[in-house]
Design a protein around this motif. Sequence first.
Motif, short mmCIF file in Angstrom:
data_model
loop_
_atom_site.label_atom_id
_atom_site.label_comp_id
_atom_site.label_asym_id
_atom_site.label_seq_id
_atom_site.Cartn_x
_atom_site.Cartn_y
_atom_site.Cartn_z
N SER A 62 48.44 57.54 -44.21
CA SER A 62 49.43 58.86 -44.41
C SER A 62 50.53 58.77 -45.48
O SER A 62 50.42 59.71 -46.40
N GLN A 63 51.19 57.72 -45.79
CA GLN A 63 51.89 57.37 -46.83
C GLN A 63 51.06 57.39 -48.37
O GLN A 63 51.52 57.97 -49.12
N ALA A 64 49.76 56.89 -48.41
CA ALA A 64 48.94 57.16 -49.45
C ALA A 64 48.47 58.81 -49.73
O ALA A 64 48.47 59.23 -50.71
N LEU A 65 48.26 59.38 -48.52
CA LEU A 65 48.00 60.71 -48.64
C LEU A 65 49.42 61.76 -49.31
O LEU A 65 49.14 62.55 -50.20
N ARG A 66 50.54 61.29 -48.93
CA ARG A 66 51.77 61.77 -49.39
C ARG A 66 52.06 61.61 -50.75
O ARG A 66 52.22 62.41 -51.43
N ALA A 67 51.60 60.34 -50.96
CA ALA A 67 51.81 60.05 -52.39
C ALA A 67 51.02 60.82 -53.43
O ALA A 67 51.14 61.43 -54.55
N LEU A 68 49.50 61.18 -52.92
CA LEU A 68 48.51 61.83 -53.61
C LEU A 68 49.21 63.46 -53.90
O LEU A 68 48.94 63.93 -54.80
N LEU A 69 49.60 63.95 -52.62
CA LEU A 69 50.31 65.36 -52.61
C LEU A 69 51.53 65.53 -53.72
O LEU A 69 51.63 66.23 -54.30
N ASP A 70 52.39 64.24 -53.62
CA ASP A 70 53.61 64.32 -54.49
C ASP A 70 53.21 64.46 -55.80
O ASP A 70 53.62 64.69 -56.73
N SER A 71 51.99 63.72 -56.36
CA SER A 71 51.70 63.67 -57.67
C SER A 71 50.95 64.71 -58.20
O SER A 71 50.53 64.71 -59.37
N SER A 72 50.41 65.55 -57.41
CA SER A 72 49.89 66.95 -57.74
C SER A 72 50.83 67.88 -58.38
O SER A 72 51.96 68.02 -57.84
N THR A 73 50.15 68.69 -59.18
CA THR A 73 51.02 69.73 -59.81
C THR A 73 50.80 71.01 -58.85
O THR A 73 51.81 71.72 -59.09
N ASP A 74 49.97 71.09 -58.03
CA ASP A 74 49.74 71.95 -56.85
C ASP A 74 49.48 71.70 -55.51
O ASP A 74 48.24 71.70 -54.92
N PRO A 75 50.66 70.70 -54.85
CA PRO A 75 50.15 70.35 -53.57
C PRO A 75 49.82 71.27 -52.57
O PRO A 75 48.75 71.00 -51.70
#
Length: 120
Positions: free
Chosen positions: A77-90
């Motif tokens: 879940s934390q890895a998914l959160r990090a991916l979303l946070d790194s996106s320009t359009d989560p």
Amino acid sequence: MQRLGGLEAEVMNELWATDEPLSVHDLVDRLSARKQFAYTTILTVVTHLHEKGWVTREKKSRAYFYSPSRSREEATSQALRALLDSSTDPSAVLLHFAKTVSDHEYDALQRGWSSRRSEQ
């Protein structure tokens, strides 16, 4: 939480696979089914995992015993959160992801959403 390297991920998989804390000797034995590792190699890996916050350790006699600091699901879940946070359009990422979920996953998301609303 920092990402895992290949051997770090293997060690974490072993730790997640048991309810008991494991020593470096235990980990070397468990990993030896796939490849032989030196004690010092695994000691270095678990030391780094401890420094990164992935594991806790408790000293018993002369050895440390290691346990995951969070479940596999929490780490994912934390890895998914990090991916979303790194996106320009989560939001767009979430919309694309939503199109791929199974019925079972959709039900789990609904349960999570409902429990979140009831907590507010």
